[in-house]
Design a protein around this motif. Sequence first.
Motif, PDB file in Angstrom:
ATOM      1  N   ARG A   5      41.895 -37.065  18.311  1.00  0.00           N
ATOM      2  CA  ARG A   5      41.194 -38.290  17.942  1.00  0.00           C
ATOM      3  C   ARG A   5      40.037 -38.650  18.878  1.00  0.00           C
ATOM      4  N   VAL A   6      39.991 -38.093  20.095  1.00  0.00           N
ATOM      5  CA  VAL A   6      38.878 -38.434  20.993  1.00  0.00           C
ATOM      6  C   VAL A   6      37.938 -37.267  21.271  1.00  0.00           C
ATOM      7  N   SER A   7      38.430 -36.029  21.187  1.00  0.00           N
ATOM      8  CA  SER A   7      37.569 -34.884  21.509  1.00  0.00           C
ATOM      9  C   SER A   7      36.285 -34.836  20.688  1.00  0.00           C
ATOM     10  N   PRO A   8      36.312 -35.157  19.375  1.00  0.00           N
ATOM     11  CA  PRO A   8      35.061 -35.086  18.622  1.00  0.00           C
ATOM     12  C   PRO A   8      33.964 -35.995  19.163  1.00  0.00           C
ATOM     13  N   TYR A   9      34.345 -37.100  19.777  1.00  0.00           N
ATOM     14  CA  TYR A   9      33.358 -38.065  20.263  1.00  0.00           C
ATOM     15  C   TYR A   9      32.917 -37.780  21.698  1.00  0.00           C
ATOM     16  N   LEU A  10      33.717 -37.013  22.441  1.00  0.00           N
ATOM     17  CA  LEU A  10      33.435 -36.798  23.860  1.00  0.00           C
ATOM     18  C   LEU A  10      33.058 -35.362  24.194  1.00  0.00           C
ATOM     19  N   GLY A  11      33.180 -34.452  23.239  1.00  0.00           N
ATOM     20  CA  GLY A  11      33.078 -33.033  23.552  1.00  0.00           C
ATOM     21  C   GLY A  11      31.706 -32.537  23.931  1.00  0.00           C
ATOM     22  N   ASN A  12      30.627 -33.218  23.526  1.00  0.00           N
ATOM     23  CA  ASN A  12      29.272 -32.743  23.824  1.00  0.00           C
ATOM     24  C   ASN A  12      28.496 -33.731  24.668  1.00  0.00           C
ATOM     25  N   MET A  13      29.168 -34.400  25.599  1.00  0.00           N
ATOM     26  CA  MET A  13      28.503 -35.458  26.369  1.00  0.00           C
ATOM     27  C   MET A  13      27.768 -34.966  27.602  1.00  0.00           C
ATOM     28  N   SER A  14      27.942 -33.715  28.004  1.00  0.00           N
ATOM     29  CA  SER A  14      27.324 -33.254  29.238  1.00  0.00           C
ATOM     30  C   SER A  14      25.818 -33.470  29.207  1.00  0.00           C
ATOM     31  N   GLY A  15      25.303 -34.197  30.187  1.00  0.00           N
ATOM     32  CA  GLY A  15      23.878 -34.454  30.286  1.00  0.00           C
ATOM     33  C   GLY A  15      23.390 -35.600  29.427  1.00  0.00           C
ATOM     34  N   LEU A  16      24.297 -36.270  28.696  1.00  0.00           N
ATOM     35  CA  LEU A  16      23.905 -37.378  27.833  1.00  0.00           C
ATOM     36  C   LEU A  16      24.806 -38.579  28.097  1.00  0.00           C
ATOM     37  N   SER A  17      24.299 -39.774  27.762  1.00  0.00           N
ATOM     38  CA  SER A  17      25.165 -40.945  27.722  1.00  0.00           C
ATOM     39  C   SER A  17      26.062 -40.834  26.491  1.00  0.00           C
ATOM     40  N   ALA A  29      39.202 -44.603  16.567  1.00  0.00           N
ATOM     41  CA  ALA A  29      39.802 -43.325  16.973  1.00  0.00           C
ATOM     42  C   ALA A  29      40.349 -43.400  18.396  1.00  0.00           C
ATOM     43  N   ALA A  30      39.606 -44.034  19.299  1.00  0.00           N
ATOM     44  CA  ALA A  30      40.050 -44.110  20.695  1.00  0.00           C
ATOM     45  C   ALA A  30      41.313 -44.948  20.830  1.00  0.00           C
ATOM     46  N   GLU A  31      41.398 -46.059  20.119  1.00  0.00           N
ATOM     47  CA  GLU A  31      42.597 -46.900  20.206  1.00  0.00           C
ATOM     48  C   GLU A  31      43.815 -46.188  19.623  1.00  0.00           C
ATOM     49  N   GLU A  32      43.616 -45.405  18.558  1.00  0.00           N
ATOM     50  CA  GLU A  32      44.721 -44.602  18.034  1.00  0.00           C
ATOM     51  C   GLU A  32      45.159 -43.570  19.071  1.00  0.00           C
ATOM     52  N   ALA A  33      44.184 -42.926  19.705  1.00  0.00           N
ATOM     53  CA  ALA A  33      44.507 -41.917  20.725  1.00  0.00           C
ATOM     54  C   ALA A  33      45.326 -42.512  21.854  1.00  0.00           C
ATOM     55  N   SER A  72      38.986 -45.216  29.095  1.00  0.00           N
ATOM     56  CA  SER A  72      37.594 -45.404  29.514  1.00  0.00           C
ATOM     57  C   SER A  72      36.691 -45.568  28.298  1.00  0.00           C
ATOM     58  N   MET A  73      36.964 -44.800  27.266  1.00  0.00           N
ATOM     59  CA  MET A  73      36.188 -44.896  26.025  1.00  0.00           C
ATOM     60  C   MET A  73      36.378 -46.274  25.381  1.00  0.00           C
ATOM     61  N   VAL A  74      37.622 -46.742  25.315  1.00  0.00           N
ATOM     62  CA  VAL A  74      37.896 -48.072  24.760  1.00  0.00           C
ATOM     63  C   VAL A  74      37.195 -49.154  25.591  1.00  0.00           C
ATOM     64  N   ALA A  75      37.306 -49.034  26.910  1.00  0.00           N
ATOM     65  CA  ALA A  75      36.696 -50.034  27.790  1.00  0.00           C
ATOM     66  C   ALA A  75      35.188 -50.102  27.588  1.00  0.00           C
ATOM     67  N   GLY A  76      34.554 -48.944  27.474  1.00  0.00           N
ATOM     68  CA  GLY A  76      33.111 -48.931  27.282  1.00  0.00           C
ATOM     69  C   GLY A  76      32.697 -49.501  25.942  1.00  0.00           C
ATOM     70  N   LEU A  77      33.445 -49.172  24.896  1.00  0.00           N
ATOM     71  CA  LEU A  77      33.074 -49.639  23.552  1.00  0.00           C
ATOM     72  C   LEU A  77      33.374 -51.119  23.345  1.00  0.00           C
ATOM     73  N   LYS A  78      34.431 -51.635  23.985  1.00  0.00           N
ATOM     74  CA  LYS A  78      34.787 -53.052  23.828  1.00  0.00           C
ATOM     75  C   LYS A  78      34.244 -53.928  24.941  1.00  0.00           C
ATOM     76  N   GLN A  79      33.622 -53.286  25.944  1.00  0.00           N
ATOM     77  CA  GLN A  79      33.098 -54.018  27.097  1.00  0.00           C
ATOM     78  C   GLN A  79      34.186 -54.870  27.749  1.00  0.00           C
ATOM     79  N   GLU A  80      35.326 -54.219  27.980  1.00  0.00           N
ATOM     80  CA  GLU A  80      36.423 -54.880  28.672  1.00  0.00           C
ATOM     81  C   GLU A  80      37.005 -53.916  29.698  1.00  0.00           C
ATOM     82  N   SER A  81      37.645 -54.451  30.707  1.00  0.00           N
ATOM     83  CA  SER A  81      38.121 -53.618  31.811  1.00  0.00           C
ATOM     84  C   SER A  81      39.538 -53.113  31.573  1.00  0.00           C
ATOM     85  N   HIS A  82      39.710 -51.814  31.795  1.00  0.00           N
ATOM     86  CA  HIS A  82      41.036 -51.202  31.874  1.00  0.00           C
ATOM     87  C   HIS A  82      41.178 -50.482  33.207  1.00  0.00           C
TER      88      HIS A  82
END
Length: 410
Positions: free
Chosen positions: A84-96, A133-137, A165-175
């Motif tokens: 549930r998270v790999s598709p969104y994080l798998g190609n992040m190298s060098g990008l935000s 997807a991140a919250e399900e993961a 970390s993905m949830v925190a960034g998308l919801k702008q809340e601290s974990h």
Amino acid sequence: MPTLTLALEAARSRWGAGQGTPWWWAADAYVEAGRHALIDVADGMLFSRACAVADEQIAVLRDSGRAEDVAELAETLFAAGLLRVSPYLGNMSGLSFESAHDLWRERQVRHRLVHPDDSVAPEAAEMPPPLVAAEEAVRYLREAADLSREHERGRVLKALAEALSMVAGLKQESHDKEIRAAAREAFDLLDPVRDPLTHLYLLRILCLSGELSLPGNLQDVLPLPLAAVRDRQGMREAASVLAEALTLAEEARRPDLELQLIEAADRELPELPTDSYRRRRWASEVHCLADNRLGCFAGLIRVEEAAGQLRNRADEEGWPPEERAATLIHLAAHARGNEEEHLGRALTAEARELAPELCRRCGPALDYLDGTLSYDMGLRMWRRARRPSPHVTSPTHSPPMPCAARPIWR
């Protein structure tokens, strides 16, 4: 994937969807292959099918009620969370995250143009929003962590920290508290030689939180040489280790380690497998050119003011052209994020005139820097064009620029 789909359904028809049957082995392969395929192509139908297969395996294991199945249930929950998270994080190298996700979505649109399927409703072909997807993961990974032990628990806790970390960034809340606790325990449990990539990710978290300091040399940072990772786990895994280590060194403001990693990659991984790994290498290269005289620093810098200081100092001390050019390129790399990207482009143009041979040697990295500066300029202009008119809702003045860092000269 079509061949695996046929094998999965044939096995279901012949032997049923049970543990220990050929269907089970086909299901394991289908979920893992689907996870890797989704990193490259945003295919909502494939995502739904792969998730359904993993969930069916989980249901079979829950129904068995056997104590000996607990470890396999933990592993299957782990696989379902990663899916549930790999598709969104798998190609992040060098990008935000935002840039990587936009690029991934663009590939989805191009894929549909080339491979239209009118039998599939548009909403069925869509991937779920990243936050969903991140919250399900997180739910799958928390349960997997509760059931796992030792090294395997360390792997699950790392994935949990990443999903949080993905949830925190998308919801702008601290974990932060849960992320640090998961990373700390995972770092203690994980065997770094068995999983160097996960070890480096955990080291990043603990260094960023101030709980650990980065070791002094490359041999203490990498659990295994890049060539050993390549020979044991393949080129893609070795490239991922390189990218993670470069990110770690960049966050720690250690261009000396970045340079050592790039030199090791030139020897052991001369051909990186995909653009995401090449972007990560190029992003680091412009910060650690051999003749550079500007130290790396955290925060923003007033590029125009620093460029004037650079030229004055170079004139006073008689810097040769390659030192001037390398320092200008490094300063240009620090022009991102402070609305001075146009000055960064001017600095790289000046460097090309001063030292064409140096710029030829670092040509791909310099071209990538020019491209990112131009992209940032265009994106800011586009956002400004979409803002409401200043006399309606917006303030008539720009917000003050954050306090700039002072350049550190070598």
